[in-house]
Structures are given as structure tokens and as C-alpha cells.
Design a protein around this motif. Structure first.
Motif, PDB file in Angstrom:
ATOM      1  N   ASP A  20      40.735  38.837  39.038  1.00  0.00           N
ATOM      2  CA  ASP A  20      39.863  39.438  37.936  1.00  0.00           C
ATOM      3  C   ASP A  20      38.686  40.217  38.183  1.00  0.00           C
ATOM      4  O   ASP A  20      38.146  40.758  37.305  1.00  0.00           O
ATOM      5  CB  ASP A  20      39.664  38.350  36.718  1.00  0.00           C
ATOM      6  CG  ASP A  20      38.821  37.278  37.169  1.00  0.00           C
ATOM      7  OD1 ASP A  20      37.952  37.480  38.414  1.00  0.00           O
ATOM      8  OD2 ASP A  20      38.701  36.135  36.854  1.00  0.00           O
ATOM      9  N   TYR A  25      41.708  45.264  36.122  1.00  0.00           N
ATOM     10  CA  TYR A  25      41.525  44.275  35.200  1.00  0.00           C
ATOM     11  C   TYR A  25      40.957  44.261  33.859  1.00  0.00           C
ATOM     12  O   TYR A  25      39.670  44.186  34.105  1.00  0.00           O
ATOM     13  CB  TYR A  25      41.157  42.819  35.932  1.00  0.00           C
ATOM     14  CG  TYR A  25      41.380  41.518  35.340  1.00  0.00           C
ATOM     15  CD1 TYR A  25      42.650  40.909  35.185  1.00  0.00           C
ATOM     16  CD2 TYR A  25      40.376  41.225  34.543  1.00  0.00           C
ATOM     17  CE1 TYR A  25      42.822  39.587  34.556  1.00  0.00           C
ATOM     18  CE2 TYR A  25      40.507  39.720  33.752  1.00  0.00           C
ATOM     19  CZ  TYR A  25      41.976  38.959  33.877  1.00  0.00           C
ATOM     20  OH  TYR A  25      41.846  38.123  33.101  1.00  0.00           O
ATOM     21  N   TYR A  27      39.944  42.229  30.848  1.00  0.00           N
ATOM     22  CA  TYR A  27      40.045  40.734  30.290  1.00  0.00           C
ATOM     23  C   TYR A  27      40.328  40.646  28.649  1.00  0.00           C
ATOM     24  O   TYR A  27      41.224  39.895  28.365  1.00  0.00           O
ATOM     25  CB  TYR A  27      38.808  39.974  30.323  1.00  0.00           C
ATOM     26  CG  TYR A  27      37.599  40.502  29.315  1.00  0.00           C
ATOM     27  CD1 TYR A  27      37.405  39.717  28.245  1.00  0.00           C
ATOM     28  CD2 TYR A  27      36.628  41.354  29.928  1.00  0.00           C
ATOM     29  CE1 TYR A  27      36.704  39.987  27.249  1.00  0.00           C
ATOM     30  CE2 TYR A  27      35.653  41.823  28.942  1.00  0.00           C
ATOM     31  CZ  TYR A  27      35.515  41.206  27.764  1.00  0.00           C
ATOM     32  OH  TYR A  27      34.685  41.313  26.780  1.00  0.00           O
ATOM     33  N   HIS A  65      36.351  45.965  32.010  1.00  0.00           N
ATOM     34  CA  HIS A  65      37.100  45.906  33.327  1.00  0.00           C
ATOM     35  C   HIS A  65      36.326  44.930  34.284  1.00  0.00           C
ATOM     36  O   HIS A  65      35.015  44.532  34.062  1.00  0.00           O
ATOM     37  CB  HIS A  65      37.601  47.291  34.016  1.00  0.00           C
ATOM     38  CG  HIS A  65      38.500  47.905  33.151  1.00  0.00           C
ATOM     39  ND1 HIS A  65      38.342  48.387  32.092  1.00  0.00           N
ATOM     40  CD2 HIS A  65      39.822  47.971  33.439  1.00  0.00           C
ATOM     41  CE1 HIS A  65      39.535  49.070  31.605  1.00  0.00           C
ATOM     42  NE2 HIS A  65      40.406  48.625  32.437  1.00  0.00           N
TER      43      HIS A  65
END
Length: 163
Positions: A20, A25, A27, A65
Motif C-alpha cells: 500500500d 495504490y 486507498y 495514493h
């Protein structure tokens, strides 16, 4: 022939492997996802590995991100091996401003990977990003014998032997 002998930071560092942390990525696209802070990060040398990637991005990363709200990226680029330890700025992107907040860190090119002397970011919901997994083989081997001091390091295409 010139031999570059890496500093202790190339041997003693902590890993940042979290998927992550990747710049791709977001969330908000994960069920139950929530922003993560690096506010418990202790000042030390770190290396990005695994799904986090092998380095920090050196271009602006979108907000939300890297598993947080204000994504941290490296301004000033990565050093060469010959540069040694350099000071760089980490910018945090928020509210359409690629460098809304910032802090200074140290960076070292260890021949096949980079290490970063990181500290707590300037606030919560700020996080250091990695480029994400790039598909390259990443490996390192460290071998050290205390008695007699023999050191062998292999970092991808980099080899240093010191006796």
C-alpha cells in the motif's frame, strides 16, 4: 580502477515492503480502506523493497495514493553512486499542490538500490511513497565476518570486496 566502498547505511537499514506504499495504490478504492500515517516512523535508514518498489518516485504522486492522503515523493532526483550521501526534499501532494508540505531527508545510492534516512513526516496522513513493483529482479547479499573483517556485498550488478 576506482572502488566505491559503501557506507554503513548500505549495510544497516530497515525495510519498507508494504504494497500500500506503492504510488499506484489508492486507498479509497479498497473496501474498508483508510489513510495510513508515517507518524510513528523512527529516524533511520530505510530501503524500499517488494511490492512497495525499489525506490521513491521522483515525480509528483497524486493525492490519496500510497495508502494516505498526502503522498510523499522525492524532489531533486536520485544520486549516483559517486555522489555519496545527498540531501533531498520530500514533497507531499495535497489539494492540487505537488509540494504542499515538505521535509528534508538523506539519500544514498548503494550500487543496486537506494537507502533513505527518513524521519516522521510533517503531519499525520502523510506517507513516503514507493514506485511499486516494477517486475525487476531485486536481490542483495551481505556477508560479514567480524574476526579479520572480510566483507562481501552483491547488489545486482555491483560487487565490492574489502579485506
Amino acid at each position: 580502477m576506482v572502488f566505491i566502498i559503501p557506507g554503513d547505511e548500505c549495510l544497516r537499514y530497515k525495510f519498507l515492503p508494504e504494497a500500500d506504499r506503492s504510488q499506484t495504490y489508492d486507498y479509497r478504492k479498497v473496501s474498508g480502506g483508510h489513510p495510513i500515517c508515517d507518524n510513528t516512523l523512527q529516524r533511520d535508514w530505510y530501503r524500499f523493497v517488494g511490492l512497495a518498489g525499489d525506490r521513491m518516485p521522483d515525480e509528483c504522486v497524486p493525492s490519496y495514493h500510497c495508502g494516505t492522503q498526502a503522498a510523499g515523493w522525492l524532489r531533486g532526483g536520485h544520486p549516483s553512486v559517486y555522489d555519496g550521501v545527498v540531501s533531498r526534499t520530500v514533497c507531499y501532494h495535497w489539494i492540487n499542490n505537488c509540494c504542499w508540505r515538505s521535509n528534508n531527508i538523506l539519500v544514498r545510492n548503494c550500487g543496486g538500490f537506494f537507502v533513505y534516512r527518513l524521519q516522521k513526516p510533517p503531519g499525520c496522513q502523510y506517507r513516503y511513497c514507493g514506485v511499486g513493483y516494477t517486475g525487476k529482479n531485486q536481490y542483495s547479499v551481505n556477508f560479514r565476518v567480524q574476526q579479520g573483517y572480510f566483507l562481501l556485498q552483491v547488489y545486482m550488478h555491483y560487487l565490492a570486496i574489502v579485506e
